[in-house]
Design an enzyme around this catalytic site. Structure first.
Site, PDB file in Angstrom:
ATOM      1  N   GLY A 201       2.449   2.799  11.073  1.00 40.22           N
ATOM      2  CA  GLY A 201       3.431   3.881  11.035  1.00 40.22           C
ATOM      3  C   GLY A 201       4.107   4.196  12.354  1.00 40.22           C
TER       4      GLY A 201
ATOM      5  N   LYS B 108      -0.035   4.239  -0.316  1.00 38.69           N
ATOM      6  CA  LYS B 108      -0.742   5.412   0.218  1.00 38.69           C
ATOM      7  C   LYS B 108      -0.537   6.606  -0.732  1.00 38.69           C
ATOM      8  CE  LYS B 108      -0.410   3.349   4.726  1.00 38.69           C
ATOM      9  NZ  LYS B 108      -0.323   3.487   6.168  1.00 38.69           N
TER      10      LYS B 108
ATOM     11  N   GLU C 202      -5.299  -4.707  10.817  1.00 41.74           N
ATOM     12  CA  GLU C 202      -4.315  -3.647  11.035  1.00 41.74           C
ATOM     13  C   GLU C 202      -4.681  -2.863  12.296  1.00 41.74           C
ATOM     14  OE1 GLU C 202      -2.199  -2.299   7.173  1.00 41.74           O
ATOM     15  OE2 GLU C 202      -4.042  -1.154   7.318  1.00 41.74           O
TER      16      GLU C 202
ATOM     17  N   GLY D 239       2.951  -1.016   4.374  1.00 39.79           N
ATOM     18  CA  GLY D 239       2.897   0.402   4.013  1.00 39.79           C
ATOM     19  C   GLY D 239       4.270   0.933   3.684  1.00 39.79           C
TER      20      GLY D 239
ATOM     21  N   ASN E 190       0.861  -1.183   0.000  1.00 40.63           N
ATOM     22  CA  ASN E 190       0.000   0.000   0.000  1.00 40.63           C
ATOM     23  C   ASN E 190       0.896   1.232   0.000  1.00 40.63           C
ATOM     24  OD1 ASN E 190      -1.803   2.035   0.440  1.00 40.63           O
ATOM     25  ND2 ASN E 190      -2.485   1.333   2.456  1.00 40.63           N
TER      26      ASN E 190
ATOM     27  N   SER F 204       3.356  -1.468  10.476  1.00 36.36           N
ATOM     28  CA  SER F 204       4.794  -1.444  10.787  1.00 36.36           C
ATOM     29  C   SER F 204       5.527  -2.742  10.460  1.00 36.36           C
ATOM     30  CB  SER F 204       5.023  -1.086  12.256  1.00 36.36           C
ATOM     31  OG  SER F 204       4.607   0.230  12.515  1.00 36.36           O
TER      32      SER F 204
ATOM     33  N   HIS G  95      -9.730   1.035   4.904  1.00 41.14           N
ATOM     34  CA  HIS G  95      -8.462   1.337   5.572  1.00 41.14           C
ATOM     35  C   HIS G  95      -8.714   2.358   6.683  1.00 41.14           C
ATOM     36  CE1 HIS G  95      -4.409   2.655   6.388  1.00 41.14           C
ATOM     37  NE2 HIS G  95      -3.996   1.545   5.795  1.00 41.14           N
TER      38      HIS G  95
END
Ligand code: 13P
Length: 239
Positions: free
Chosen positions: A164, A9, A158, A221, A7, A200, A86
């Site tokens: 993150g 983003k 998630e 991510g 992803n 993460s 998401h």
């Protein structure tokens, strides 16, 4: 084989995408990895026969929704998957309200769904994770069950507090939560779905995550933005 979803983003420019595609050329299994770049970059991946998903779809098929992108427009540039729900969409937009509609629309257009669910830190600390996940699943699945099967719906667990932040649940916690998700889906909806872990995922924690037997793959991510690191991650997952 574990499924791996990248992803991107709201990151990368066209020049980065060209470089990315050069770096990964012939280095990964095209059936294993799904790329979810920005909508403007989807065609660069689909042209090269990679599996591609959008990061979202509009809840409506067409019409007066300024700034949104319809599933038909996304199909035209080559998606076969879409992420729905998401947590960033749930946080910044009205996604909680539209997830059920989006699931219905994607199923009706034969687009496979990666449905994200996850709890915030407060819920996690108060031990209420599963009741939140259950509500998110029920909300997405209700009235859509006739069309859902093991091939068109994948769950991505998630935890919001893991996205993150570098913080991830312990292995025993992940094993338990993902097993709870699978058991609930089986017992309530008679569905055997794959469950991915996201939040993460990086080169330092992947070996440990690989010990969690219930994890069927990963939604990655920031690490996926660097093609070399992403290839290293894939190799670690496959070895
Ligand atoms: P990070 O891997 O950057 O934590 O993002 C996870 C995520 O939200 C993937 O959808």
């Amino acid at each position: 084989m574990k499924l791996i979803v990248a992803n991107f983003k709201m990151n990368l420019l066209i020049k980065d995408i060209h470089n990315y595609l050069e770096v990964i050329e012939q280095k990964l299994n095209k059936d294993q990895v799904i790329f979810c770049p920005n909508n403007l970059h989807i065609k660069y991946f689909s042209e090269k026969n990679y599996l591609v998903g959008s990061q979202d779809i509009s809840f409506q098929e067409y019409g007066a929704i300024t700034g949104d992108t319809s599933i038909n427009q996304l199909k035209e540039v080559g998606i076969t998957y879409t992420i729905i729900g998401h947590s960033e969409r749930r946080q910044y937009f009205l996604d909680n309200k539209y997830i059920n509609k989006k699931v219905k629309l994607a199923l009706s257009k034969q687009i496979k769904i990666i449905l994200c669910i996850g709890e915030n830190l407060k819920v996690f600390e108060e031990n209420n994770t599963f009741s939140v996940l259950k509500d998110q699943l029920d909300n997405a699945l209700k009235d859509n069950l006739n069309y859902i099967n093991e091939t068109n719906l994948i769950i991505a667990y998630e935890p919001i507090w893991s996205i993150g932040t570098g913080k991830i649940p312990t292995n025993s916690c992940l094993e338990k939560t993902i097993l709870n998700i699978k058991t609930y889906l089986k017992e309530t909806y008679n569905l055997n779905l794959k469950v991915l872990y996201g939040g993460s995922v990086n080169l330092d924690n992947i070996d440990s995550l690989q010990e969690v037997s219930e994890i069927d793959g990963y939604l990655v991510g920031s690490l996926s933005l660097d093609p070399n690191k992403f290839l290293t991650l894939i190799n670690k997952i496959n070895n």
